[in-house]
Scaffold this active site. Structure first.
Site, PDB file in Angstrom:
ATOM      1  N   HIS A  42      -5.647  -0.095   7.516  1.00 23.22           N
ATOM      2  CA  HIS A  42      -6.784   0.628   8.090  1.00 23.22           C
ATOM      3  C   HIS A  42      -7.796  -0.378   8.630  1.00 23.22           C
ATOM      4  CE1 HIS A  42      -5.324   4.452   6.802  1.00 23.22           C
ATOM      5  NE2 HIS A  42      -5.325   4.119   5.532  1.00 23.22           N
ATOM      6  N   HIS A  77       1.726   1.296   1.917  1.00 23.71           N
ATOM      7  CA  HIS A  77       1.551   2.599   1.261  1.00 23.71           C
ATOM      8  C   HIS A  77       2.874   3.196   0.767  1.00 23.71           C
ATOM      9  CE1 HIS A  77      -2.104   2.806   4.029  1.00 23.71           C
ATOM     10  NE2 HIS A  77      -2.596   2.812   2.819  1.00 23.71           N
ATOM     11  N   GLU A 129      -0.035   7.061   0.553  1.00 23.89           N
ATOM     12  CA  GLU A 129       0.617   6.587  -0.675  1.00 23.89           C
ATOM     13  C   GLU A 129       1.041   7.752  -1.562  1.00 23.89           C
ATOM     14  OE1 GLU A 129      -0.693   4.804  -4.903  1.00 23.89           O
ATOM     15  OE2 GLU A 129      -1.632   3.789  -3.198  1.00 23.89           O
ATOM     16  N   SER A 221     -10.332   3.733   5.471  1.00 22.84           N
ATOM     17  CA  SER A 221      -9.710   3.034   4.341  1.00 22.84           C
ATOM     18  C   SER A 221     -10.172   3.636   3.017  1.00 22.84           C
ATOM     19  CB  SER A 221     -10.075   1.543   4.386  1.00 22.84           C
ATOM     20  OG  SER A 221      -9.803   0.920   3.154  1.00 22.84           O
ATOM     21  N   SER A 265      -8.071  -4.092   3.332  1.00 26.98           N
ATOM     22  CA  SER A 265      -7.547  -4.217   4.691  1.00 26.98           C
ATOM     23  C   SER A 265      -8.436  -5.064   5.595  1.00 26.98           C
ATOM     24  CB  SER A 265      -7.389  -2.826   5.316  1.00 26.98           C
ATOM     25  OG  SER A 265      -6.507  -2.035   4.567  1.00 26.98           O
TER      26      SER A 265
END
Length: 288
Positions: A42, A77, A129, A221, A265
């Site tokens: 992200h 993920h 995820e 995120s 990220s």
């Protein structure tokens, strides 16, 4: 002025490995098309750079477009078991960079589902995820993300509970107490990633000591959003920014102790750019 950086901030192991793998595939230059299933992280800056170098984002509903020999990077993920089976039949070259912590959750769910346990996932049902993990028990998991949702669970004979790896520890523990009331024979695994926990603890500690707190990371995120929630409990002047461009003089002008943390990220160079911009806006060199 002081700029203080959280002890644990930025790229985690799983994300770093995913990014490095994507660039390694580009460097091979073997002429094969390279895709990532969803955005690999992200972070808009990284996604833009990968796109310029020929790595394209493809969504699950578009996978029929892939042809034999194409390369597909499974991001950190993770994905469902059915998806692996589908890609194998199509002859797609799968480059699997599922985070080892996520892979552990998938394996637990798969094992206990096949032992006859109901599966309970504590986390965001819309997060990639969680969607992927649910795919390791044929999408039969009960997904709960609040105490209220946990109270709505049916009474279960036996169940296995796991956590989304980016969950806040207290959130998991609070919900687990309710789950215990709902399951006669409960097995549970705290599957929160230790890097996530360290990042959250460091942000919590730092945000108690500063006048203003900057949380750097993609707006979508999950782990960055959680960091913001943690920080704003301690510091009312908490800002979630993606990069240095979002920084304004108004955000920093009245503050002398400035805290910085970043989501999993967020590349180091983005953190460094933010620090440089803070110094520029304050007209000082500052110290770290």
């Amino acid at each position: 002025m002081k700029i203080l950086i959280a002890e644990y901030a930025g790229f985690c192991f799983g994300v770093k490995r995913a990014i490095e793998t994507a660039y390694q595939e580009i460097e091979k230059g073997d002429g094969k098309k390279i895709y990532t299933l969803g955005e690999i992280i992200h972070n808009p800056q990284v996604i833009s750079d990968l796109s310029k170098k020929g790595v394209n984002v493809i969504e699950e509903e578009e996978l029929d477009k892939l042809t034999e020999g194409d390369k597909l990077i499974i991001r950190s993920h993770g994905v469902s078991k059915k998806l692996y089976d589908f890609l194998a039949k199509k002859g797609v070259e799968v480059i699997d960079v599922t985070c080892p912590f996520v892979k552990k959750v998938q394996n637990i769910v798969y094992e206990y589902y096949h032992k006859g346990y109901s599966i309970i996932i504590v986390g965001d049902r819309n997060h990639p995820e969680v969607i992927g993990v649910n795919g390791w028990c044929d999408d039969t998991a009960y997904v709960v993300n609040s105490i209220e949702e946990a109270y709505e669970l049916p009474q279960l004979e036996k169940a296995c509970a796991v956590a989304q790896t980016t969950l806040i520890e207290k959130h998991w523990k609070d919900i687990l107490e309710v789950i215990k009331l709902k399951v006669k024979d409960l097995i549970f695994f705290n599957t929160i990633c230790d890097a996530t926990q360290k990042r959250q603890d460091a942000a919590d500690e730092l945000s108690k000591k500063v006048d203003v707190m900057f949380v750097i990371g993609g707006k979508h995120s999950s782990n960055t959003q959680k960091l913001k929630k943690i920080c704003e409990k301690n510091c009312k002047n908490t800002f979630h920014i993606e990069d240095a461009e979002e920084l304004t003089l108004e955000m920093v002008k009245d503050h002398e102790i400035i805290g910085v943390t970043a989501g999993a990220s967020t590349p180091d160079y983005v953190i460094e750019d933010v620090i440089k911009k803070i110094r520029f806006l304050k007209g000082e060199d500052g110290d770290e």
